[in-house]
Design a protein around this motif. Structure first.
Motif, PDB file in Angstrom:
ATOM      1  N   LYS A  91       0.844  -1.195   0.000  1.00 46.05           N
ATOM      2  CA  LYS A  91       0.000   0.000   0.000  1.00 46.05           C
ATOM      3  C   LYS A  91       0.882   1.249   0.000  1.00 46.05           C
TER       4      LYS A  91
ATOM      5  N   LYS B 162       1.355   4.820   1.130  1.00 50.15           N
ATOM      6  CA  LYS B 162       0.823   5.624   2.229  1.00 50.15           C
ATOM      7  C   LYS B 162       1.074   7.123   2.038  1.00 50.15           C
TER       8      LYS B 162
ATOM      9  N   HIS C 145      -9.499   3.591   3.599  1.00 54.02           N
ATOM     10  CA  HIS C 145      -8.968   2.290   4.006  1.00 54.02           C
ATOM     11  C   HIS C 145      -7.932   2.510   5.097  1.00 54.02           C
ATOM     12  N   LYS C 146      -8.032   1.695   6.131  1.00 56.64           N
ATOM     13  CA  LYS C 146      -7.071   1.709   7.231  1.00 56.64           C
ATOM     14  C   LYS C 146      -6.423   0.333   7.298  1.00 56.64           C
ATOM     15  N   GLY C 147      -5.127   0.274   7.083  1.00 58.12           N
ATOM     16  CA  GLY C 147      -4.428  -0.997   7.050  1.00 58.12           C
ATOM     17  C   GLY C 147      -3.231  -0.932   6.135  1.00 58.12           C
ATOM     18  N   ARG C 148      -2.491  -2.056   6.020  1.00 57.25           N
ATOM     19  CA  ARG C 148      -1.223  -2.037   5.294  1.00 57.25           C
ATOM     20  C   ARG C 148      -1.285  -2.701   3.925  1.00 57.25           C
TER      21      ARG C 148
ATOM     22  N   SER D  83      -6.370  -6.845   3.926  1.00 57.42           N
ATOM     23  CA  SER D  83      -6.703  -6.693   5.342  1.00 57.42           C
ATOM     24  C   SER D  83      -7.026  -5.227   5.610  1.00 57.42           C
ATOM     25  N   GLY D  84      -7.396  -4.935   6.830  1.00 55.81           N
ATOM     26  CA  GLY D  84      -7.696  -3.557   7.189  1.00 55.81           C
ATOM     27  C   GLY D  84      -9.183  -3.301   7.302  1.00 55.81           C
ATOM     28  N   HIS D  85      -9.540  -2.027   7.272  1.00 56.70           N
ATOM     29  CA  HIS D  85     -10.926  -1.631   7.534  1.00 56.70           C
ATOM     30  C   HIS D  85     -11.319  -0.496   6.594  1.00 56.70           C
TER      31      HIS D  85
ATOM     32  N   ALA E  57      -0.399   4.115   7.635  1.00 52.89           N
ATOM     33  CA  ALA E  57      -1.354   3.029   7.411  1.00 52.89           C
ATOM     34  C   ALA E  57      -2.248   2.815   8.622  1.00 52.89           C
ATOM     35  N   ASP E  58      -1.863   3.395   9.760  1.00 56.71           N
ATOM     36  CA  ASP E  58      -2.640   3.226  10.979  1.00 56.71           C
ATOM     37  C   ASP E  58      -3.758   4.257  11.107  1.00 56.71           C
TER      38      ASP E  58
ATOM     39  N   HIS F 286      -7.018   6.368   8.672  1.00 59.01           N
ATOM     40  CA  HIS F 286      -7.876   6.247   7.500  1.00 59.01           C
ATOM     41  C   HIS F 286      -7.311   7.076   6.339  1.00 59.01           C
TER      42      HIS F 286
END
Length: 249
Positions: free
Chosen positions: A94, A96, A189-192, A196-198, A234-235, A237
């Motif tokens: 991803k 960032k 998107h929140k995650g790496r 995965s992620g949210h 990535a931590d 949104h």
């Protein structure tokens, strides 16, 4: 599309229907407009009938018609090859890097000459109105409601001229469209990586009023909160999809 290795090769013109615009991200991109511009211009290798071999071509895309709603996707995910790894051949990564996206997007620079010509009367009249208001403000004059109404009438008259030969910028788009879209929705998107992620949705309710939809936990937020979705870590949104609609004056 133009061949850079032969001036004798004819320029190739094609038409493509786009369902969304892409915001390409590299080390030079820090704004949405820059990413869109980068995605609309590219290079490729294809056959040249003049040279009788594959050659280098430059591609340039311009918008000829526009929709009522414009979707822009941030190209944040990519596949990274890992040839030295014993466990896998590649990993999903991803990007960032922060990419700022505006609450109002002007697409004028992405349009072809025909579309710019349709929008020109409305853009010119709007500029004239802003200059006139600035001059009145400089002189300490307060614009009355009657003057505001007169400005609106003049703008509408100018916009009627913009529909050259009955043409507008696109299906359902008002003749007074001058190339400005307003942001009304964001998917983050929140995650790496994309596996995965949210994901969360952010929807505009009114002036400086938004709702953040985090599963079953909606929360109110402001324009300033939306501006913080540009990215960096990535931590938090990060904007992945931006939804714009035609701005009505």
């Amino acid at each position: 599309m133009k061949c850079t290795e032969s001036d004798e090769e004819p320029v190739v013109h094609t038409t493509e229907r786009l369902r969304r615009l892409q915001c390409k991200i590299d080390e030079t991109v820090s704004t949405l407009s820059a990413g869109i511009k980068l995605s609309l211009n590219g290079e490729l290798e294809k056959n040249s009938s003049v040279l009788g071999r594959n050659a280098h071509w430059q591609t340039t895309q311009k918008l000829h018609r526009v929709p009522l709603y414009l979707v822009v996707q941030f190209n944040r995910f990519y596949w990274k090859l890992t040839p030295n790894s014993r466990d896998h051949t590649g990993v999903n990564c991803k990007i960032k890097k922060p990419v700022k996206f505006p609450l109002e997007l002007d697409i004028h620079e992405f349009c072809d000459d025909d579309l710019k010509a349709i929008m020109k009367p409305a853009r010119d009249k709007h500029t004239e109105m802003l200059i006139a208001r600035a001059e009145r403000a400089t002189k300490g004059m307060k614009q009355s409601e009657d003057e505001n109404m007169e400005d609106s009438k003049e703008l509408q008259a100018a916009l009627n001229l913009s529909a050259t030969n009955g043409q507008t910028a696109g299906p359902g788009v008002s003749p007074n469209f001058r190339g400005i879209y307003e942001l009304f929705g964001v998917v983050t998107h929140k995650g790496r990586d994309s596996n995965s992620g949210h994901y969360m949705g952010w929807v505009k309710q009114g002036p400086d009023s938004w709702i953040c939809y985090d599963d079953e936990h909606p929360a109110e937020c402001k324009d300033e909160d939306i501006k913080k979705l540009a990215g960096e870590t990535a931590d938090w949104h990060i904007g992945y999809m931006a939804y714009y609609r035609v701005k009505e004056d």
